[in-house]
Scaffold this active site. Structure first.
Site, PDB file in Angstrom:
ATOM      1  N   ASP A  67      91.085  62.846 -52.524  1.00 11.83           N
ATOM      2  CA  ASP A  67      90.025  63.842 -52.375  1.00 11.83           C
ATOM      3  C   ASP A  67      89.178  63.988 -53.630  1.00 11.83           C
ATOM      4  O   ASP A  67      89.515  63.484 -54.703  1.00 11.83           O
ATOM      5  CB  ASP A  67      90.629  65.200 -51.974  1.00 11.83           C
ATOM      6  CG  ASP A  67      91.927  65.510 -52.730  1.00 11.83           C
ATOM      7  OD1 ASP A  67      92.140  64.947 -53.811  1.00 11.83           O
ATOM      8  OD2 ASP A  67      92.731  66.317 -52.225  1.00 11.83           O
ATOM      9  N   ASN A 136     100.410  76.528 -49.464  1.00 10.59           N
ATOM     10  CA  ASN A 136     100.150  76.841 -48.054  1.00 10.59           C
ATOM     11  C   ASN A 136     100.432  75.639 -47.145  1.00 10.59           C
ATOM     12  O   ASN A 136     100.117  75.662 -45.961  1.00 10.59           O
ATOM     13  CB  ASN A 136      98.702  77.313 -47.871  1.00 10.59           C
ATOM     14  CG  ASN A 136      97.679  76.224 -48.201  1.00 10.59           C
ATOM     15  OD1 ASN A 136      98.050  75.127 -48.623  1.00 10.59           O
ATOM     16  ND2 ASN A 136      96.409  76.533 -48.017  1.00 10.59           N
ATOM     17  N   HIS A 138      99.114  72.543 -47.553  1.00  9.90           N
ATOM     18  CA  HIS A 138      98.056  71.522 -47.422  1.00  9.90           C
ATOM     19  C   HIS A 138      98.465  70.220 -48.095  1.00  9.90           C
ATOM     20  O   HIS A 138      99.263  70.207 -49.034  1.00  9.90           O
ATOM     21  CB  HIS A 138      96.692  72.045 -47.921  1.00  9.90           C
ATOM     22  CG  HIS A 138      96.531  72.131 -49.403  1.00  9.90           C
ATOM     23  ND1 HIS A 138      95.677  73.035 -49.999  1.00  9.90           N
ATOM     24  CD2 HIS A 138      97.077  71.435 -50.430  1.00  9.90           C
ATOM     25  CE1 HIS A 138      95.717  72.867 -51.307  1.00  9.90           C
ATOM     26  NE2 HIS A 138      96.554  71.908 -51.599  1.00  9.90           N
ATOM     27  N   GLU A 143      93.571  71.772 -44.923  1.00 11.75           N
ATOM     28  CA  GLU A 143      94.078  73.139 -44.951  1.00 11.75           C
ATOM     29  C   GLU A 143      94.661  73.529 -43.592  1.00 11.75           C
ATOM     30  O   GLU A 143      94.268  72.968 -42.563  1.00 11.75           O
ATOM     31  CB  GLU A 143      92.938  74.106 -45.305  1.00 11.75           C
ATOM     32  CG  GLU A 143      92.237  73.806 -46.636  1.00 11.75           C
ATOM     33  CD  GLU A 143      93.070  74.190 -47.870  1.00 11.75           C
ATOM     34  OE1 GLU A 143      94.267  74.523 -47.719  1.00 11.75           O
ATOM     35  OE2 GLU A 143      92.518  74.155 -48.987  1.00 11.75           O
TER      36      GLU A 143
HETATM   37  C1  F6R Z   1      95.237  66.796 -54.958  1.00 12.73           C
HETATM   38  C2  F6R Z   1      95.678  67.204 -53.649  1.00 12.73           C
HETATM   39  C3  F6R Z   1      96.343  68.525 -53.396  1.00 12.73           C
HETATM   40  C4  F6R Z   1      97.495  68.807 -54.361  1.00 12.73           C
HETATM   41  C5  F6R Z   1      98.141  70.152 -54.048  1.00 12.73           C
HETATM   42  C6  F6R Z   1      99.256  70.494 -55.014  1.00 12.73           C
HETATM   43  O1  F6R Z   1      94.645  65.507 -54.898  1.00 12.73           O
HETATM   44  O2  F6R Z   1      95.491  66.470 -52.768  1.00 12.73           O
HETATM   45  O3  F6R Z   1      96.810  68.552 -52.083  1.00 12.73           O
HETATM   46  O4  F6R Z   1      98.439  67.783 -54.249  1.00 12.73           O
HETATM   47  O5  F6R Z   1      97.172  71.155 -54.109  1.00 12.73           O
HETATM   48  O6  F6R Z   1      98.740  70.659 -56.288  1.00 12.73           O
HETATM   49  P1  F6R Z   1      99.688  70.833 -57.561  1.00 12.73           P
HETATM   50  O7  F6R Z   1     100.373  69.529 -57.772  1.00 12.73           O
HETATM   51  O8  F6R Z   1      98.750  71.162 -58.692  1.00 12.73           O
HETATM   52  O9  F6R Z   1     100.630  71.926 -57.243  1.00 12.73           O
END
Ligand code: F6R
Length: 239
Positions: A67, A136, A138, A143
């Protein structure tokens, strides 16, 4: 689905890196699906160490990322392109022309999504797809929702994600409100999915991997449909 519980974050990072290192040794032109965020940082540091020790080369490796924020160009400090350069690409012998991150500044976002999806297809999708997980549930920026979109698409960020990601920005107002994200369908096309979860904030969401259910309200649960998944979490996330 294999679940590995590592003692701590350091062990989790080493374990995750070992899967990637073994893959690159076996297939030097592997395709890696990569994630940003705090969780994989330790794994990237381990990969840099392995490169510096001469154990692996990224010369023929191809990568794509899950992303990118809409509105940030690749030089912006909080862009995911910048994150990847800083965490991994600047420190190894990868050809940056072989590293793909969606263009958050594309004028035609729909065309950018379609083009990105074509890139993934042309690469025959990832040999290993690394995932983090939001509190959450995702994955990428997919989401929780009643319906999930399969290919790469534009996704509005929900409040919980804006809140969680504001730690990287000067203020919450600066967090972009939309992102380009690979969809669940493109994620599930990887040959092997490795999901990483670390720390007590992931504890609650990881409970959902203890049952035999899926829900689009927990997008990460959809990986239960994939035949080759490894979950690596530390004891704090697994508690
Ligand atoms: C980032 C992504 C997100 C993160 C998720 C967890 O490329 O795709 O889904 O993997 O928000 O983020 P952290 O590792 O910072 O807890």
């Amino acid at each position: 689905m294999e679940i590995i519980v590592s003692k701590n974050y350091d062990e989790l990072s080493k374990k995750a890196a070992s899967f990637v290192i073994d893959l690159i040794k076996e297939k030097p032109d592997s395709v890696l699906g990569l994630a940003t965020g705090g969780t994989p940082e330790g794994m990237y540091a381990e990969l840099v160490k392995a490169y510096e020790a001469g154990k692996i080369s990224f010369k023929d490796v191809r990568t794509y990322n899950l992303d990118e924020y809409i509105g940030l160009d690749g030089n912006h400090e909080q862009s995911y392109r910048h994150f990847m350069n800083k965490q991994l690409f600047d420190h190894v012998d990868i050809d940056k022309n072989n590293t793909y991150v969606p263009n958050g500044k594309a004028e035609d976002l729909e065309a950018e999504c379609e083009n990105y999806e074509k890139i993934l297809k042309d690469l025959s999708y990832a040999d290993i797809q690394i995932l983090g997980i939001g509190t959450n549930g995702h994955i990428g920026f997919n989401e929780p929702a009643e319906e999930l979109i399969l290919p790469t698409h534009v996704e509005p960020l929900v409040e919980a994600t804006i809140e969680a990601n504001s730690r990287y920005f000067d203020s919450k107002d600066e967090v972009p409100k939309e992102a380009i994200s690979m969809g669940i369908g493109s994620i599930l096309k990887a040959k092997h999915i490795i999901l990483l979860a670390s720390g007590p904030s992931k504890n609650e969401i990881m409970k959902y991997f203890n049952n035999d259910k899926i829900s689009t309200n927990i997008p990460a649960s959809l990986i239960k449909l994939h035949p080759n998944v490894t979950i690596i979490m530390d004891e704090e996330a697994a508690k």
